[in-house]
Design an enzyme around this catalytic site. Structure first.
Site, PDB file in Angstrom:
ATOM      1  CG  ASP A 284      -6.052  10.776   7.826  1.00 25.70           C
ATOM      2  OD1 ASP A 284      -6.928  11.336   7.132  1.00 25.70           O
ATOM      3  OD2 ASP A 284      -4.957  10.435   7.367  1.00 25.70           O
TER       4      ASP A 284
ATOM      5  CB  ALA B  56      -0.872   6.828   1.678  1.00 25.92           C
TER       6      ALA B  56
ATOM      7  CE  LYS C 145       2.594   5.612   7.859  1.00 28.84           C
ATOM      8  NZ  LYS C 145       1.474   6.167   8.656  1.00 28.84           N
TER       9      LYS C 145
ATOM     10  CD  GLN D  89       6.791   2.338  -0.718  1.00 32.39           C
ATOM     11  OE1 GLN D  89       6.312   2.960  -1.669  1.00 32.39           O
ATOM     12  NE2 GLN D  89       7.800   1.499  -0.874  1.00 32.39           N
ATOM     13  CB  VAL D  90       2.343  -0.433   4.381  1.00 32.43           C
ATOM     14  CG1 VAL D  90       2.352  -1.659   5.290  1.00 32.43           C
ATOM     15  CG2 VAL D  90       1.891   0.797   5.152  1.00 32.43           C
TER      16      VAL D  90
ATOM     17  CB  ALA E  85      -0.913   0.019   1.221  1.00 37.38           C
TER      18      ALA E  85
END
Length: 495
Positions: free
Chosen positions: A274, A119, A139, A123-124, A117
Site C-alpha cells: 500500500d 484515513a 493508531k 486515524q493517528v 492524520a
C-alpha cells in the site's frame, strides 16, 4: 456518483467512449436523487468515494497515484483520501485505547494530541509515552469500521455475482475470487496486532537497506484496535514543493522508491502493498520512511523467480522469453500461440522503450493490456493481485517524484542481481541442498529402513506393505545426499 457529479468527471478523466457515456447517464440518471449526498465541500469524485465507504476510498487511493491515467487534476483531488479524511472525535479514540489496553490514558501517555492524520481505516494521534517520555504515534481504528467494510464487501460480492452471470466472458477474471482475496486482505488490516507483526517483520527485513527505514513497534501499547509505534518526522512524498525546498534529490528518491519495492518483493518475498504517497515520508536526512503496514504482500520463491524472469525479459526486450515464461508458469493457456503472444507483448514493451515517460499514455497502455489478456484467455491470478496493484501504485509515486523516470533502467540492477543469485548454477545448488536437508530428517531411521530392505530381500514371502515405502525413503535420502554433493560441486565450479 451521479448525484455528486462524479460520473461525468470520472468518464472525462478516463476518456470513456461517447456511446458508453450516453448509456451510463441514461441508466443512472433516474436514480440520481436517491444517491448518497456526501460532503458538498469536496470535489465530485472525492466526495462520492468518501461517502460510499472505506473500500471505495481504497480504490480512490490507488487512482490518486496515477495522474497519467486519471489526469493530474483528479489525481491531486483524490490525494485527500490518503490521510486527510474527516477524523472521529478524540474522546472516542481515548475510549477505544483505554478499553483495549485496560488502563486509563494518563497511565499510558503523558500527552495525547488531536488527530494528526485520518484515513479510511484508522486515524493517528501524536502522544508522549508516560513510561519513558518518548514521542510515539498511536493508531486507532475507526468506530464501526468492521461493520462498514462488511457492508462494502457484501455489495462487492453481489456485484461480482451479477457480472459473472450477465457476462460469461468475464468469468476468466474470477470476480468472486478476487473479492474473496480482497476480503482476506481487509480482515488482516482490521486487526492491528497483525499489522504490528507485519511492521516488525518488515523492519527486520529492511534494517540494512540504505536510505529506507521502518518505525519500531511498541508492543506494550498495542492491541487489536490500537497500535503504537515510534514517532517519525518527515515530509509527505506527495509534497514535492517542500521536498524541493528541503534540498532533497527527487530524481534519486523516485529511483529509490521503485528499487526498494522490487528488492523487497524479489529478495524477501514480503513487501509493502500500500505504498501510496500518504504512507511514505521523506526524513530530514533524505531517508524514505514507510508507514501503515495493514496491507502487505507475500510471494513464494517460485513466483518470485517467474516475476523476475518476466521483468528481465522486458528489460532485455526478449519478448519471446517473456512469452515462454508465461506459458511455463501456466499464466497463458497451453493451447495458445507462443509467437503470437510474444508479438502482442512487443506491442506493449517497444513503445515504452522508445518514448519519453511524459509522452506515454498509461490509460491506453492498460486498456491494451486488458485486450491482450482477453485475447489469449489469461485468467486472474489472485496470488499476483497485490503485486500488480502495488507495481502500479509505486510506479505512480516514482513518476510523481521524477516525471522522466525510466522504470526499466531503474529496475535493471535489482532484477539482474536477483537473476544472478537465484536462477542458475548457484540457485540449483541451493535448491538441492534444501532438498537434502528435508530428506535428512530420515537420517535416524536409515538403519531400520536398511534392515527392513535386507530382511525383505532375504525373505521369500511377499514383502509387507511398508517395504516399498521404506525402500523409497532410503533411496530418496541417499539420492538427496548425492544430489546435494553434486550441487555443491556446481556451486564451487561456477561460483
Amino acid at each position: 456518483m451521479e448525484r455528486t457529479g462524479a460520473m461525468k468527471v470520472a468518464m472525462d478523466a478516463m476518456e470513456a467512449p461517447r456511446a458508453f457515456r450516453i448509456l451510463a447517464r441514461t441508466l443512472v440518471w433516474p436514480f440520481k436523487w436517491v444517491g448518497i449526498k456526501g460532503d458538498p465541500t469536496l470535489p465530485p469524485v472525492t466526495r462520492a468515494l468518501s461517502a460510499l465507504g472505506p473500500a471505495y476510498i481504497k480504490f480512490g487511493q490507488v487512482l490518486s497515484t496515477r495522474p497519467d491515467v486519471v489526469g493530474t487534476e483528479l489525481a491531486m483531488q483524490l490525494r485527500v483520501l490518503q490521510d486527510e479524511l474527516p477524523p472521529f472525535p478524540r474522546d472516542r479514540a481515548i475510549k477505544t485505547i483505554e478499553a483495549e489496553l485496560g488502563k486509563p490514558l494518563s497511565e499510558l501517555f503523558s500527552e495525547f494530541s488531536e488527530p494528526v492524520a485520518a484515513a479510511s481505516i484508522a486515524q493517528v494521534h501524536k502522544a508522549k509515552s508516560a513510561q519513558d517520555g518518548r514521542d510515539v504515534a498511536v493508531k486507532v481504528l475507526r468506530p464501526g469500521i468492521e461493520r462498514a467494510f462488511r457492508k462494502d464487501i457484501d455489495a462487492f460480492y453481489f456485484a461480482a455475482w451479477m457480472i459473472e452471470h450477465l457476462s460469461p466472458s468475464s468469468r476468466r477474471l474470477h470476480p468472486q475470487e478476487v473479492i474473496a482475496h480482497f476480503e482476506g486482505v481487509v480482515n488482516g488490516e482490521l486487526d492491528l496486532r497483525l499489522e504490528s507483526a507485519s511492521a516488525s517483520e518488515f523492519r527486520a527485513n529492511t534494517q540494512n537497506d540504505e536510505g529506507f527505514s521502518v518505525p519500531a513497534i511498541d508492543w506494550r501499547m498495542s492491541a487489536r484496535r490500537v497500535m503504537t509505534l515510534e514517532w517519525v518526522d518527515g515530509i509527505s512524498a506527495s509534497d514535492t514543493q517542500k521536498i524541493d525546498a528541503a534540498g532533497h534529490d527527487r530524481e534519486a528518491l523516485g529511483k529509490r522508491v521503485l528499487q526498494m519495492f522490487l528488492s523487497h518483493a524479489l529478495r524477501d518475498g514480503f513487501f509493502h502493498a500500500d505504498m501510496h504517497h500518504g504512507n511514505l515520508k521523506i526524513a530530514p536526512n533524505g531517508d524514505i520512511i514507510a508507514l501503515d503496514f495493514g496491507i502487505m504482500g507475500a510471494l513464494d520463491e517460485y513466483t518470485r523467480r517467474v516475476y523476475a524472469e518476466i521483468l528481465f525479459g522486458f528489460i532485455q526486450q526478449d519478448y519471446r522469453r517473456v512469452a515462454e515464461v508465461h506459458f511455463e508458469a501456466g499464466y497463458v493457456p497451453a493451447d495458445q500461440d507462443v509467437d503470437a503472444f510474444a508479438r502482442a507483448l512487443r506491442a506493449v514493451g517497444d513503445p515504452i522503450f522508445g518514448m519519453d515517460a511524459d509522452h506515454i499514455s498509461m490509460a491506453r497502455l492498460l486498456s491494451y493490456l486488458f485486450e491482450v489478456t482477453e485475447r489469449f484467455g489469461m485468467e486472474t491470478r489472485t496470488e499476483l493481485i497485490l503485486l500488480q496493484r502495488t507495481m502500479v501504485v509505486v510506479e505512480g509515486v516514482a513518476r510523481s517524484l521524477d516525471p522522466r523516470i525510466n522504470i526499466w533502467e531503474v529496475a535493471q540492477p535489482i532484477v539482474e542481481s536477483y537473476i544472478k543469485d537465484n536462477i542458475g548454477p548457484k540457485a540449483l545448488a541451493r535448491d538441492l541442498l534444501s532438498t537434502a536437508r528435508v530428506l535428512s530428517r530420515f537420517g535416524p531411521r536409515l538403519p531400520k529402513l536398511a534392515e527392513a530392505m535386507l530382511t525383505a530381500q532375504n525373505n521369500p514371502t511377499p514383502a509387507p506393505a511398508h517395504y516399498s515405502a521404506a525402500k523409497s525413503a532410503l533411496w530418496l535420502t541417499v539420492g538427496g545426499g548425492i544430489a546435494a554433493g553434486f550441487g555443491a560441486l556446481i556451486a564451487l565450479t561456477f561460483g
